[in-house]
Design a protein around this motif. Structure first.
Motif, PDB file in Angstrom:
ATOM      1  N   GLY A  30       0.804  -1.218   0.000  1.00 20.00           N
ATOM      2  CA  GLY A  30       0.000   0.000   0.000  1.00 20.00           C
ATOM      3  C   GLY A  30       0.833   1.261   0.000  1.00 20.00           C
ATOM      4  N   GLN A  36      -4.961   3.472  -0.968  1.00 15.36           N
ATOM      5  CA  GLN A  36      -5.296   3.811   0.416  1.00 15.36           C
ATOM      6  C   GLN A  36      -5.955   2.671   1.158  1.00 15.36           C
ATOM      7  OE1 GLN A  36      -4.404   6.612   1.868  1.00 15.36           O
ATOM      8  NE2 GLN A  36      -5.338   6.102   3.808  1.00 15.36           N
ATOM      9  N   TRP A  37      -6.914   1.969   0.555  1.00 17.51           N
ATOM     10  CA  TRP A  37      -7.648   0.924   1.271  1.00 17.51           C
ATOM     11  C   TRP A  37      -6.761  -0.269   1.585  1.00 17.51           C
ATOM     12  CZ3 TRP A  37      -7.888  -3.713  -1.227  1.00 17.51           C
ATOM     13  CH2 TRP A  37      -7.694  -3.701  -2.610  1.00 17.51           C
ATOM     14  N   TRP A  53      -3.586  -0.116   2.388  1.00 11.01           N
ATOM     15  CA  TRP A  53      -2.794   0.326   3.532  1.00 11.01           C
ATOM     16  C   TRP A  53      -3.608   0.216   4.820  1.00 11.01           C
ATOM     17  CZ3 TRP A  53      -2.494   4.955   6.603  1.00 11.01           C
ATOM     18  CH2 TRP A  53      -1.264   5.136   7.222  1.00 11.01           C
ATOM     19  N   ILE A  54      -4.864   0.614   4.764  1.00 13.35           N
ATOM     20  CA  ILE A  54      -5.742   0.557   5.942  1.00 13.35           C
ATOM     21  C   ILE A  54      -6.020  -0.891   6.349  1.00 13.35           C
ATOM     22  CG2 ILE A  54      -8.074   1.073   6.770  1.00 13.35           C
ATOM     23  CD1 ILE A  54      -7.924   3.637   5.044  1.00 13.35           C
ATOM     24  N   ILE A  55      -6.321  -1.744   5.383  1.00 11.09           N
ATOM     25  CA  ILE A  55      -6.574  -3.154   5.685  1.00 11.09           C
ATOM     26  C   ILE A  55      -5.320  -3.805   6.261  1.00 11.09           C
ATOM     27  CG2 ILE A  55      -7.078  -5.403   4.641  1.00 11.09           C
ATOM     28  CD1 ILE A  55      -8.966  -3.939   2.730  1.00 11.09           C
TER      29      ILE A  55
END
Length: 51
Positions: free
Chosen positions: A12, A18-19, A21-23
């Motif tokens: 990420g 972005q998603w 990296w968040i996951i």
């Protein structure tokens, strides 16, 4: 789970998604929490150790 989270964080960051990296952060935190509680004698998901 922790290793998968770290891989997703790295991917990420390299590829700006972005998603992913968040996951990756969520999976890493959950993996560390499960490993920590499993090593301190708590039964996690019916197992006395989690790894």
């Amino acid at each position: 789970m922790t290793i998968l989270g770290l891989i997703l964080i790295v991917v990420g960051v390299i590829i700006p998604i972005q998603w992913m990296w968040i996951i990756g952060i969520v999976l890493a935190v959950v993996g560390v929490a499960l490993a920590f509680s499993g090593t301190h004698g708590r039964v996690v998901a019916g197992r006395s150790h989690y790894f």
